[in-house]
Design an enzyme around this catalytic site. Structure first.
Site: not given
Length: 337
Positions: A128, A240
């Site tokens: 990711c 994130h």
């Protein structure tokens, strides 16, 4: 179109269902698979109920054209031959195959064409943090080759799964009630804390997460780019963030970079510090794009540029990226609809 989801009960598996429905992905038949613990659970998709079947070595994948897998590296390695033996394209979200030379590692905004060559019938979804970074880097690479990247990540609890999100909420409640917090998913209490430790440490002092960013970026971008990362877990539920410094072959102005980001596929520019406009996880969760802001010249390097990115790692960092790969294969006629 016959589609399977392996690991349907997990956080990414559930996101697959949402993304496939929201994007109206063409599905005539849907199969859900999971562990023996998950088997028997029912999930709704487009108004119909589907029951999770236990993943076994049999012919359940006969006729499946695309199989989205997010059940962990061990499961992916064990079941890949079963999933692909009848011709299914396996788009795998685990780390099992990412660095295998005969498995393409794909971010559609960067290297979609790599998905067309897959000798084992497997396409790997990158980590990711890597996905988020390379979507942004591609915009700069198009202006001038990137030599080096320094990046610090600020990774949400959701990167460790639904149970990690639950633990963070539980810790806050416990601490506010004067109780000892439950610590199971991370090395330390995450609530009111930062943990500079994502994945296990390797012999060179970097974690596996940090080394993924180095190795995967080079493979995806077909580049000699050097990446030095520090990955930090932060007490955020979802999405994130990354602070990124790049060194390019020629100087790039802030104005050039802004224009490149503004026109880059999969990127949304939010860069107006005077009006306090910059990306934040609070507002990026559940969005598809990589949000970019805080674009500045690197004061320590005439060929340097620095910027800030935020992206929902369950969507773009996992489920969405995999679905976009499948959409690309359909678009170019590489998989029959």
């Amino acid at each position: 179109m016959k589609v399977a989801i392996v690991g349907a009960s997990g956080a990414v598996g559930q996101e697959f269902l949402r993304v496939l429905e929201q994007r109206q992905f063409p599905i005539d038949e849907l199969l859900l698979f999971g562990s023996s613990r998950s088997a028997g659970r029912d999930y709704s998709f487009r108004g119909k109920s589907y029951t999770v079947k236990e993943l076994k070595h049999n012919d359940d994948f006969e006729g499946v054209q695309i199989a989205f897998a997010s059940a962990g590296a061990g499961t992916s390695r064990e079941f890949a031959p079963t999933i692909t033996k009848h011709g299914a394209v396996m788009i795998d979200n685990s780390s099992a195959f990412r660095m295998d030379s005969d498995v393409p590692l794909v971010v559609p905004e960067v290297n979609a064409e790599d998905a067309l060559t897959r000798p084992r019938g497997i396409i790997a979804n990158p980590n990711c943090t890597t996905i988020q970074m390379v979507v942004a880097l591609k915009a700069i690479e198009n202006l001038s080759h990137i030599r080096k990247v320094h990046v610090s990540t600020y990774q949400a609890a959701s990167g460790a799964g639904a149970s990690a999100m639950d633990e963070l909420k539980k810790q806050y409640a416990q601490l506010l009630n004067g109780e000892e917090p439950t610590v199971e998913k991370f090395a330390y209490q995450l609530a009111f804390n930062l943990i500079p430790h994502v994945d296990v440490f390797t012999d060179n002092g970097y974690t596996k997460e940090e080394m993924k960013m180095y190795n995967e970026t080079r493979k995806i971008m077909h580049s000699d780019i050097e990446v030095s990362a520090t990955c930090v877990r932060v007490p955020v539920m979802r999405a994130h963030s990354e602070a990124t410094w790049v060194e390019t072959e020629r100087p790039i102005s802030v104005e050039e970079a802004r224009e490149a980001f503004a026109n880059a596929p999969g990127v949304i520019l939010q860069d107006n510090p005077a009006e306090k406009i910059y990306p934040m996880p609070l507002f990026v969760a559940d969005h598809d794009e990589v949000f970019v802001g805080r674009i500045r010249k690197d004061l320590s390097n005439p060929n340097g540029l620095t910027f800030w990115t935020v992206s929902d790692q369950i969507r773009k960092g996992a489920a969405l990226n995999a679905v976009q790969i499948a959409e690309y294969l359909l678009q170019v006629g590489n998989v029959k609809a």
